[in-house]
Design a protein around this motif. Structure first.
Motif, PDB file in Angstrom:
ATOM      1  N   ASN A  22       0.851  -1.183   0.000  1.00  0.00           N
ATOM      2  CA  ASN A  22       0.000   0.000   0.000  1.00  0.00           C
ATOM      3  C   ASN A  22       0.894   1.243   0.000  1.00  0.00           C
ATOM      4  N   LEU A  23       1.052   1.819  -1.181  1.00  0.00           N
ATOM      5  CA  LEU A  23       1.977   2.945  -1.312  1.00  0.00           C
ATOM      6  C   LEU A  23       1.421   4.226  -0.720  1.00  0.00           C
ATOM      7  N   VAL A  24       0.093   4.384  -0.733  1.00  0.00           N
ATOM      8  CA  VAL A  24      -0.446   5.621  -0.156  1.00  0.00           C
ATOM      9  C   VAL A  24      -0.188   5.651   1.347  1.00  0.00           C
ATOM     10  N   ASP A  25      -0.387   4.521   2.020  1.00  0.00           N
ATOM     11  CA  ASP A  25      -0.051   4.473   3.449  1.00  0.00           C
ATOM     12  C   ASP A  25       1.457   4.597   3.658  1.00  0.00           C
ATOM     13  N   THR A  26       2.236   3.946   2.794  1.00  0.00           N
ATOM     14  CA  THR A  26       3.693   3.985   2.919  1.00  0.00           C
ATOM     15  C   THR A  26       4.202   5.426   2.901  1.00  0.00           C
ATOM     16  N   ALA A  27       3.685   6.223   1.967  1.00  0.00           N
ATOM     17  CA  ALA A  27       4.114   7.625   1.884  1.00  0.00           C
ATOM     18  C   ALA A  27       3.556   8.436   3.046  1.00  0.00           C
ATOM     19  N   LYS A  28       2.289   8.251   3.317  1.00  0.00           N
ATOM     20  CA  LYS A  28       1.626   9.082   4.337  1.00  0.00           C
ATOM     21  C   LYS A  28       2.258   8.879   5.708  1.00  0.00           C
ATOM     22  N   VAL A  29       2.456   7.623   6.113  1.00  0.00           N
ATOM     23  CA  VAL A  29       2.922   7.404   7.486  1.00  0.00           C
ATOM     24  C   VAL A  29       4.388   7.783   7.651  1.00  0.00           C
ATOM     25  N   GLN A  30       5.149   7.798   6.562  1.00  0.00           N
ATOM     26  CA  GLN A  30       6.565   8.189   6.674  1.00  0.00           C
ATOM     27  C   GLN A  30       6.793   9.640   6.262  1.00  0.00           C
ATOM     28  N   TRP A  31       5.716  10.355   5.974  1.00  0.00           N
ATOM     29  CA  TRP A  31       5.769  11.785   5.672  1.00  0.00           C
ATOM     30  C   TRP A  31       6.567  12.076   4.412  1.00  0.00           C
ATOM     31  N   THR A  32       6.656  11.123   3.486  1.00  0.00           N
ATOM     32  CA  THR A  32       7.437  11.384   2.272  1.00  0.00           C
ATOM     33  C   THR A  32       7.074  10.396   1.167  1.00  0.00           C
ATOM     34  N   THR A  33       7.163  10.875  -0.067  1.00  0.00           N
ATOM     35  CA  THR A  33       7.064   9.978  -1.218  1.00  0.00           C
ATOM     36  C   THR A  33       8.453   9.533  -1.668  1.00  0.00           C
ATOM     37  N   ALA A  34       9.496  10.109  -1.080  1.00  0.00           N
ATOM     38  CA  ALA A  34      10.877   9.801  -1.490  1.00  0.00           C
ATOM     39  C   ALA A  34      11.384   8.616  -0.666  1.00  0.00           C
ATOM     40  N   PRO A  72      -2.582  -4.268  -6.841  1.00  0.00           N
ATOM     41  CA  PRO A  72      -2.496  -3.030  -6.046  1.00  0.00           C
ATOM     42  C   PRO A  72      -1.799  -1.925  -6.812  1.00  0.00           C
ATOM     43  N   GLY A  73      -1.831  -0.723  -6.266  1.00  0.00           N
ATOM     44  CA  GLY A  73      -0.941   0.324  -6.752  1.00  0.00           C
ATOM     45  C   GLY A  73       0.490  -0.167  -6.613  1.00  0.00           C
ATOM     46  N   ILE A  74       1.339   0.227  -7.536  1.00  0.00           N
ATOM     47  CA  ILE A  74       2.685  -0.338  -7.585  1.00  0.00           C
ATOM     48  C   ILE A  74       3.748   0.692  -7.219  1.00  0.00           C
ATOM     49  N   LEU A  75       4.908   0.154  -6.849  1.00  0.00           N
ATOM     50  CA  LEU A  75       6.096   0.977  -6.635  1.00  0.00           C
ATOM     51  C   LEU A  75       7.002   0.814  -7.843  1.00  0.00           C
ATOM     52  N   ASN A  76       7.381   1.932  -8.458  1.00  0.00           N
ATOM     53  CA  ASN A  76       8.349   1.907  -9.558  1.00  0.00           C
ATOM     54  C   ASN A  76       9.739   2.133  -9.004  1.00  0.00           C
ATOM     55  N   LEU A  77      10.544   1.064  -8.973  1.00  0.00           N
ATOM     56  CA  LEU A  77      11.936   1.214  -8.563  1.00  0.00           C
ATOM     57  C   LEU A  77      12.741   1.764  -9.736  1.00  0.00           C
TER      58      LEU A  77
END
Lengths: 273, 216
Positions: A97-109, A178-183
């Motif tokens: 879950n990338l939206v949670d991943t970014a939100k809870v860590q305060w960053t998309t980076a 799911p939504g994906i992460l582009n490495l």
């Protein structure tokens, strides 16, 4: 439609707590992170290697990955984007879950020291090594239509169809993608919110090592990112190595870098108790 | 609560075919037919309205935040945004927006992510994911059908360095979005109950949904 307001005291207390978390997340966490991993990648101990797959450019692959194992995704020749999807092997309704991943860590980076969350507040992957620091969790992958527009007349493969193949062959279906992460995709936002592809795609030999924090099914697609500046469809092969990771120590970077990650691992521990 | 603000001579409070009030913290779902316009109104201001769309005759086709962002080349939802499905089809088009800031990068709150974000003491608070689970289960769907959503009126700026934070909403009482349906869709809303961040001004409030038939 009447509404009874919460008390000013309650609102002030909740705001103060939020701002404390926000300050720590935005100001402290980046200082605790080490920056990109060094090149060239250190060799993986041959005895630890479980499997190595060379995935041709434009193709897909999936593997089971057990807790405590890791995968290295190695660019080889460079300029490849690798789309990543993952499901909890025990209950595939839990997934990356990338939206949670970014939100809870305060960053998309995302980069070395960060973690990747599922939709259930648990850590799926620890980013234990990352030489590029250039990943995209927002834009998703290519589709038949986006490739047709970008590479007119060329025969291409695309990430959407690759992920359908991954999911369906695992016994899942189109609803499970799911939504994906582009490495390896240096996508950043302008101040106005539009996407741009900043700088070079990646170095040859760039690599990411992801440690599994639960038993998972993991899928990959190696098609060019939709913003990839190369007008020609010529995806390169990617080397994916599944190996037995070193046991995390008490001061493990990914488990201790942020308060959010530490709490995520507490949730993992409850599931795995 | 605010007065109705008219965006077109053809659409008044009197000729709306449906009017729904969604209580603070509550879910809602309903069908919007092709050609109909749905207005989602932030009646009291500063209220995040978490929203999902599914193709009415095949729920396996549903809203995709990544396809929507990719297709418009930008992260925020606004006027003229085409709401895209996972199958690459336009589900709805945003035709009016009095607020100017809507998110689709930050997803919905959940009991589980609240423990990570704000500590385990916030686990037992009502959350959008629970609203979505309850509402989609009425339509034969489950947790796997809940995908990253739109947060109307939620203000989540993302900086060029990737920094992402939820800040105070800029919506005033009565601010609205209007979307015209390009296919028959099931709209599922969670009127966000979150009190741990500024998405609702720490005080969730009721909202209103209005639906009009097409003008032709």
């Amino acid at each position: 439609m009447m509404h009874v307001r919460r008390s000013p005291q309650e609102i002030a207390a909740n705001r103060a707590r939020y701002e404390e978390h926000q300050k720590k997340g935005l100001e402290f966490a980046p200082k605790a992170l080490p920056g990109p991993s060094r090149l060239p990648a250190p060799a993986i101990d041959a005895a630890a290697i479980i499997h190595q797959e060379i995935v041709p450019g434009g193709w897909y692959w999936s593997t089971r990955l057990l807790r405590g194992e890791a995968i290295r995704i190695d660019q080889g020749e460079g300029n490849s984007t690798v789309a990543l999807a993952a499901w909890n092997a025990e209950d595939t309704s839990e997934r990356i879950n990338l939206v949670d991943t970014a939100k809870v860590q305060w960053t998309t980076a995302l980069g070395k020291g960060r973690v990747i969350f599922s939709d259930m507040g648990r850590v799926m992957f620890s980013m234990i090594e990352d030489s590029s620091g250039a990943h995209d969790c927002l834009m998703g992958g290519s589709t038949a239509a986006s490739n047709a527009a970008k590479y007119p007349g060329e025969k291409t493969r695309n990430t959407r169809d690759n992920l359908i193949l991954v999911a369906v062959k695992l016994g899942l279906d189109r609803r499970d993608i799911p939504g994906i992460l582009n490495l390896f995709a240096p996508v950043r936002l302008s101040e106005g919110g539009s996407f741009g592809w900043l700088g070079k795609r990646s170095n040859s030999g760039d690599y990411v090592d992801l440690r599994a924090e639960m038993d998972m099914l993991v899928g990959f697609s190696t098609c060019p990112h939709p913003l990839d500046p190369d007008p020609t469809y010529q995806p390169k092969p990617v080397v994916i190595t599944r190996y037995k990771a070193a046991l995390p120590l008490a001061d493990d970077l990914c488990r201790t870098a942020t308060a959010e990650a530490a709490r995520g691992f507490e949730n993992n521990a409850l599931m795995q108790a | 609560m605010s007065d109705f603000i008219q965006t077109s001579p053809a659409r008044s409070l009197q000729n709306a075919t449906q009017e729904h009030f969604i209580a603070a913290e509550a879910p809602w779902s309903g069908i919007v037919r092709k050609g109909q316009t749905i207005r989602i109104e932030d009646s009291y201001g500063q209220q995040a309205i978490d929203t999902l769309f599914y193709r009415a005759d095949d729920f396996s086709e549903r809203y995709s935040n990544q396809d929507t962002m990719r297709m418009q080349g930008a992260a925020y939802i606004g006027i003229d945004t085409k709401i895209m499905s996972n199958e690459g089809n336009v589900m709805l088009t945003m035709t009016a927006d009095s607020c100017g800031r809507h998110d689709t990068s930050a997803g919905a709150c959940s009991c589980e992510s609240n423990t990570v974000r704000f500590g385990h003491g916030t686990k037992y608070l009502h959350a959008c994911r629970d609203n979505f689970v309850l509402e989609v289960s009425k339509h034969g769907m489950g947790k796997r059908d809940i995908v990253p959503n739109i947060n109307f009126f939620m203000n989540v700026p993302i900086k060029p360095n990737g920094e992402m934070t939820i800040v105070d909403g800029i919506s005033a009482p009565g601010d609205y979005v209007e979307l015209v349906a390009e296919m028959d869709v099931l709209c599922v809303i969670s009127n966000c109950p979150q009190i741990n961040n500024p998405c609702n001004g720490f005080d969730p409030t009721p909202v209103r949904v209005l639906i009009w038939d097409g003008e032709d």
